[in-house]
Design a protein around this motif. Structure first.
Motif, PDB file in Angstrom:
ATOM      1  N   GLY A  94     -20.539 -54.782  13.264  1.00 30.89           N
ATOM      2  CA  GLY A  94     -19.722 -54.842  11.874  1.00 30.89           C
ATOM      3  C   GLY A  94     -18.713 -56.119  11.910  1.00 30.89           C
ATOM      4  N   PHE A  95     -17.860 -55.896  11.037  1.00 37.70           N
ATOM      5  CA  PHE A  95     -16.635 -56.747  10.525  1.00 37.70           C
ATOM      6  C   PHE A  95     -15.382 -56.141  11.135  1.00 37.70           C
ATOM      7  CE2 PHE A  95     -13.048 -57.875   7.979  1.00 37.70           C
ATOM      8  CZ  PHE A  95     -13.457 -59.292   8.022  1.00 37.70           C
TER       9      PHE A  95
ATOM     10  N   LEU B 131     -24.186 -51.626  12.034  1.00 39.30           N
ATOM     11  CA  LEU B 131     -22.685 -50.892  11.622  1.00 39.30           C
ATOM     12  C   LEU B 131     -22.145 -51.290  10.614  1.00 39.30           C
ATOM     13  CD1 LEU B 131     -20.280 -48.730  13.129  1.00 39.30           C
ATOM     14  CD2 LEU B 131     -19.377 -50.937  13.471  1.00 39.30           C
ATOM     15  N   SER B 132     -21.649 -50.666   9.590  1.00 36.87           N
ATOM     16  CA  SER B 132     -20.852 -51.229   8.392  1.00 36.87           C
ATOM     17  C   SER B 132     -21.348 -52.506   7.913  1.00 36.87           C
ATOM     18  CB  SER B 132     -19.417 -51.102   8.922  1.00 36.87           C
ATOM     19  OG  SER B 132     -18.653 -51.081   7.730  1.00 36.87           O
ATOM     20  N   MET B 133     -20.611 -53.634   8.123  1.00 40.34           N
ATOM     21  CA  MET B 133     -21.405 -54.959   7.635  1.00 40.34           C
ATOM     22  C   MET B 133     -22.737 -55.232   8.118  1.00 40.34           C
ATOM     23  SD  MET B 133     -19.655 -58.848   7.896  1.00 40.34           S
ATOM     24  CE  MET B 133     -20.261 -59.046   9.875  1.00 40.34           C
TER      25      MET B 133
ATOM     26  N   TYR C 177     -25.064 -53.537   6.084  1.00 39.14           N
ATOM     27  CA  TYR C 177     -25.228 -54.338   4.758  1.00 39.14           C
ATOM     28  C   TYR C 177     -26.270 -55.456   5.108  1.00 39.14           C
ATOM     29  CZ  TYR C 177     -20.179 -52.954   3.731  1.00 39.14           C
ATOM     30  OH  TYR C 177     -19.259 -52.432   3.695  1.00 39.14           O
TER      31      TYR C 177
ATOM     32  N   LYS D  15     -22.404 -48.322   3.835  1.00 38.61           N
ATOM     33  CA  LYS D  15     -22.712 -47.958   2.641  1.00 38.61           C
ATOM     34  C   LYS D  15     -23.530 -48.874   1.758  1.00 38.61           C
ATOM     35  CE  LYS D  15     -18.554 -49.888   0.516  1.00 38.61           C
ATOM     36  NZ  LYS D  15     -17.582 -50.119   1.595  1.00 38.61           N
TER      37      LYS D  15
ATOM     38  N   ARG E 107     -10.782 -58.455  -1.136  1.00 37.01           N
ATOM     39  CA  ARG E 107     -11.394 -59.651  -0.041  1.00 37.01           C
ATOM     40  C   ARG E 107     -10.784 -60.830  -0.145  1.00 37.01           C
ATOM     41  NH1 ARG E 107     -14.743 -55.936   2.942  1.00 37.01           N
ATOM     42  NH2 ARG E 107     -16.529 -55.359   1.912  1.00 37.01           N
TER      43      ARG E 107
ATOM     44  N   MET F 155      -6.623 -53.832   9.696  1.00 37.31           N
ATOM     45  CA  MET F 155      -7.920 -53.097   9.794  1.00 37.31           C
ATOM     46  C   MET F 155      -7.603 -52.059  10.798  1.00 37.31           C
ATOM     47  SD  MET F 155     -10.653 -54.446   8.187  1.00 37.31           S
ATOM     48  CE  MET F 155     -12.143 -53.733   8.999  1.00 37.31           C
TER      49      MET F 155
ATOM     50  N   MET G 114     -19.530 -60.399   2.329  1.00 39.07           N
ATOM     51  CA  MET G 114     -19.369 -59.023   1.949  1.00 39.07           C
ATOM     52  C   MET G 114     -18.815 -58.895   0.633  1.00 39.07           C
ATOM     53  SD  MET G 114     -17.967 -57.021   5.208  1.00 39.07           S
ATOM     54  CE  MET G 114     -16.405 -57.813   5.616  1.00 39.07           C
TER      55      MET G 114
ATOM     56  N   ILE H 293     -13.133 -45.372   6.292  1.00 33.37           N
ATOM     57  CA  ILE H 293     -13.810 -46.345   5.461  1.00 33.37           C
ATOM     58  C   ILE H 293     -15.296 -46.043   4.734  1.00 33.37           C
ATOM     59  CG2 ILE H 293     -14.701 -48.933   5.527  1.00 33.37           C
ATOM     60  CD1 ILE H 293     -12.823 -49.351   8.138  1.00 33.37           C
TER      61      ILE H 293
ATOM     62  N   HIS I 236     -14.765 -44.624  12.290  1.00 37.73           N
ATOM     63  CA  HIS I 236     -15.657 -45.676  11.712  1.00 37.73           C
ATOM     64  C   HIS I 236     -16.431 -46.370  12.763  1.00 37.73           C
ATOM     65  CE1 HIS I 236     -17.071 -48.689   8.460  1.00 37.73           C
ATOM     66  NE2 HIS I 236     -16.332 -49.397   9.272  1.00 37.73           N
TER      67      HIS I 236
HETATM   68  C1  MLT Z   1     -17.012 -53.325   8.664  1.00 36.20           C
HETATM   69  O1  MLT Z   1     -16.647 -52.223   9.258  1.00 36.20           O
HETATM   70  O2  MLT Z   1     -17.898 -53.987   8.919  1.00 36.20           O
HETATM   71  C2  MLT Z   1     -16.153 -53.450   7.375  1.00 36.20           C
HETATM   72  O3  MLT Z   1     -15.184 -52.613   7.269  1.00 36.20           O
HETATM   73  C3  MLT Z   1     -17.150 -53.393   6.255  1.00 36.20           C
HETATM   74  C4  MLT Z   1     -16.336 -53.767   4.938  1.00 36.20           C
HETATM   75  O4  MLT Z   1     -15.248 -54.223   5.092  1.00 36.20           O
HETATM   76  O5  MLT Z   1     -16.859 -53.384   3.865  1.00 36.20           O
END
Ligand code: MLT
Length: 263
Positions: free
Chosen positions: A27-28, A91-93, A96, A118, A130, A149, A188, A215, A241
């Motif tokens: 993730g990010f 994971l998360s990003m 995506y 999500k 962002r 974060m 994102m 998150i 998270h």
């Molecule tokens: C992540 O954990 O990758 C980020 O929280 C994703 C996001 O900021 O949308």
């Protein structure tokens, strides 16, 4: 240092174990090290490949990214390693990116594991946030992003009592390139809404959510589970998270049980 060149970018990865390939997407604003403690149990039965996404970790990049370009990087990596089709966890990003991958080229994938993520696109408020964060990364670098974060990433218990984990997570964030952070934030912000694609995901899908994820709470996992036909939800007790770092054993067990049954 294992790496491949894809689309002018250098993608660093680690690889461990033998068997059917399983890719773990971070993730990010992180890198492949977040999966460190999940890799060994998975590698006992699978060929585990853990890339650093565009400009993160030890990967190097010289141009902006998008969800589509990150998918192309991973497809290039998978092709060069002879590791497609694969199962993939995001994971998360990383989730995506995985949802984009499932939309762009579903035949590359044999099973999906969506972790603390999500399907929705950013709202207009989230897009604005962002842009604010891009500015923070530009002026304050990775430490400013870590400050923003960190409070949301771990379950409250871990955040107050597990100082080794807090230090490790902060260290990973602070080591990231401010440029890669800005590119990922823009990618994102501009990503599609994958909600309409969920019913078309034909692969078996595991949804893993930390019980205290602030998150992407487990209620999102429940909604996604209702939309993806062959899916199941696993909530990891006491995790936030960063479930793969907070409760790696439980996450690895959930993934193994799922993969052993359907991949
Ligand atoms: C992540 O954990 O990758 C980020 O929280 C994703 C996001 O900021 O949308």
């Amino acid at each position: 240092m294992p790496q491949v060149t894809v689309n002018d970018s250098t993608i660093h990865y680690i690889e461990q174990g033998q068997g059917k390939p399983v890719m773990l997407i971070h993730g990010f604003p992180l890198d492949g090290r977040i999966w460190a403690q999940v890799v060994a149990p998975l590698a006992a039965r699978y060929r585990v490949i853990v890339p650093d996404l565009h400009g993160f970790g030890q990967s190097r990049a010289s141009r902006p990214s998008s969800m589509e370009s990150m998918v192309e990087d991973l497809r290039g990596l998978g092709r060069q390693l002879g590791a497609l089709p694969c199962a993939a966890a995001g994971l998360s990003m990383g989730g995506y990116v995985l949802l984009q991958w499932a939309k762009t080229c579903p035949t590359d994938l044999g099973a999906l594991i969506l972790v603390d993520t999500k399907p929705d696109a950013d709202t207009s408020e989230a897009k604005h946030a962002r842009d604010v964060m891009i500015e923070q990364a530009r002026t304050g670098g990775a430490p400013a992003i870590a400050d923003a974060m960190m409070p949301k990433m771990l379950a409250p218990e871990a955040l107050s009592h597990d100082q080794a984990l807090v230090r490790r997570l902060r260290e990973i964030i602070e080591s990231q390139s401010p440029q890669a952070i800005q590119w990922a934030l823009a990618a994102m912000r501009d990503r599609d809404d994958f909600t309409p694609e969920l019913p078309a995901i034909a692969d078996p899908t595991l949804l893993v959510y930390g019980e205290h994820d602030a998150i992407t709470p487990p209620a999102i996992g429940q909604r996604v589970a209702e939309a993806i036909p062959r899916s199941q939800l696993k909530v990891i007790p006491a995790a936030g998270h960063m479930a793969p770092m907070e409760k790696p054993q439980e996450v690895a067990e959930a993934i193994l049980e799922f993969l052993d049954a359907c991949y």
